[in-house]
Design a protein around this motif. Sequence first.
Motif, PDB file in Angstrom:
ATOM      1  N   GLU A 167       0.862  -1.179  -0.126  1.00 32.77           N
ATOM      2  CA  GLU A 167       0.072   0.030   0.041  1.00 32.77           C
ATOM      3  C   GLU A 167       0.949   1.218  -0.127  1.00 32.77           C
ATOM      4  OE1 GLU A 167      -1.305  -2.672   2.400  1.00 32.77           O
ATOM      5  OE2 GLU A 167      -2.532  -3.180   0.661  1.00 32.77           O
ATOM      6  N   LEU A 168       2.040   1.145   0.015  1.00 37.25           N
ATOM      7  CA  LEU A 168       3.016   2.616   0.221  1.00 37.25           C
ATOM      8  C   LEU A 168       3.021   3.449  -1.168  1.00 37.25           C
ATOM      9  CD1 LEU A 168       4.730   4.192   2.118  1.00 37.25           C
ATOM     10  CD2 LEU A 168       6.768   2.686   1.260  1.00 37.25           C
ATOM     11  N   ALA A 169       2.810   2.672  -2.223  1.00 38.67           N
ATOM     12  CA  ALA A 169       2.823   3.575  -3.611  1.00 38.67           C
ATOM     13  C   ALA A 169       1.458   4.334  -3.534  1.00 38.67           C
ATOM     14  CB  ALA A 169       3.040   2.503  -4.612  1.00 38.67           C
ATOM     15  N   ASP A 170       0.258   3.855  -3.105  1.00 36.50           N
ATOM     16  CA  ASP A 170      -1.088   4.284  -2.943  1.00 36.50           C
ATOM     17  C   ASP A 170      -0.747   5.512  -1.824  1.00 36.50           C
ATOM     18  OD1 ASP A 170      -3.315   2.300  -4.362  1.00 36.50           O
ATOM     19  OD2 ASP A 170      -1.537   1.208  -3.454  1.00 36.50           O
ATOM     20  N   ALA A 171       0.002   5.178  -0.835  1.00 40.79           N
ATOM     21  CA  ALA A 171       0.000   6.550   0.217  1.00 40.79           C
ATOM     22  C   ALA A 171       0.775   7.473  -0.127  1.00 40.79           C
ATOM     23  CB  ALA A 171       0.912   5.676   1.199  1.00 40.79           C
ATOM     24  N   LEU A 174       3.154  15.977   6.275  1.00 37.23           N
ATOM     25  CA  LEU A 174       2.461  15.427   7.416  1.00 37.23           C
ATOM     26  C   LEU A 174       1.574  14.065   6.783  1.00 37.23           C
ATOM     27  CD1 LEU A 174       0.885  18.683   8.867  1.00 37.23           C
ATOM     28  CD2 LEU A 174       2.792  17.368   9.605  1.00 37.23           C
ATOM     29  N   GLN A 175       1.125  14.034   5.656  1.00 38.15           N
ATOM     30  CA  GLN A 175       0.517  12.680   5.054  1.00 38.15           C
ATOM     31  C   GLN A 175       1.436  11.693   5.423  1.00 38.15           C
ATOM     32  OE1 GLN A 175      -2.433  14.342   1.885  1.00 38.15           O
ATOM     33  NE2 GLN A 175      -2.816  12.123   2.110  1.00 38.15           N
ATOM     34  N   VAL A 176       2.953  12.212   4.676  1.00 38.05           N
ATOM     35  CA  VAL A 176       3.986  11.074   4.490  1.00 38.05           C
ATOM     36  C   VAL A 176       4.478  10.534   5.818  1.00 38.05           C
ATOM     37  CG1 VAL A 176       6.345  10.845   3.771  1.00 38.05           C
ATOM     38  CG2 VAL A 176       4.752  12.063   2.045  1.00 38.05           C
ATOM     39  N   GLN A 177       4.467  11.489   6.782  1.00 37.06           N
ATOM     40  CA  GLN A 177       4.819  11.356   8.275  1.00 37.06           C
ATOM     41  C   GLN A 177       3.834  10.173   8.855  1.00 37.06           C
ATOM     42  OE1 GLN A 177       4.249  14.405  11.261  1.00 37.06           O
ATOM     43  NE2 GLN A 177       6.482  14.060  11.635  1.00 37.06           N
ATOM     44  N   ARG A 178       2.557  10.538   8.401  1.00 39.75           N
ATOM     45  CA  ARG A 178       1.585   9.453   9.299  1.00 39.75           C
ATOM     46  C   ARG A 178       1.925   8.094   8.405  1.00 39.75           C
ATOM     47  NH1 ARG A 178      -1.920  14.168   9.038  1.00 39.75           N
ATOM     48  NH2 ARG A 178      -2.481  13.294   6.962  1.00 39.75           N
TER      49      ARG A 178
END
Length: 254
Positions: A46-50, A93-97
């Motif tokens: 799921e990391l690519a989607d994130a 902040l999204q990447v941090q989460r």
Amino acid sequence: MVERVTLYRAPTTVADVDAIADWLAARIEAGVEVRDRFLDLYADDELADAFAAARVLSPYERETGNTMLGIVRYEQRALDHPERAGGVIYDGLQVQRSLGERLPADERGLDHLHVPVLDRVLGTWGDHDGRWHKRVNVLGQPALVSVPGLYEAPAKPEQYYKEQQKHAMVAGDSPPREVLESEVEGEFLVEDDPRTTEALKGYVLQAYHYLETGEGFCEESGCRLANPHRQPGVVAAQLQGTAFCPAHAERYRP
């Protein structure tokens, strides 16, 4: 209290994370270790989607994310072959989460700071002016440090942009970076700058200082805990002078 700090290498950049770790270890009481690239160690399906969901779509639009199949495939390629990626800004902040959710469950406490050094451009939204701002670091747990952010986030000397605009009017495009660097006076860092490792030391220490003390950036312009908005200020704070203001020198003198 922070008892451990784990730094993560950024192999597609010139940043020497092991050297940064040695510098940090000489100045803090916590144990310091280095691991390989975070996005290799903790990637999942799921990391690519994130990352696709964290894409900044416009400098002046708060909404983020484009999870169309082609974009997700691009992000997967960027994870697998990071040397081919670039030109995208991500909501820091999204990447941090997203990265925080991928930390080992027994290492998520605030006593163990994680600092992924990344080859991605990160930004945060400014409510005060309604636009995205590139950042060198995003403090918290994990604390993110952006190597391209070091070159792109702080503004370069005004003459840099004047020369860039002048060339664009005459030639119809931007001049090569090397041309601008030779024509503009003043101190600023550029892509793959040999001073990158030295400059990033202060930004990594800022991550530790924030989690340890709860304090933000230092107001003294010549301190390595300062957060200058212009490149000459970065050079002054991170590469020149006495390294710390009197208050922080007492705490972080090796």
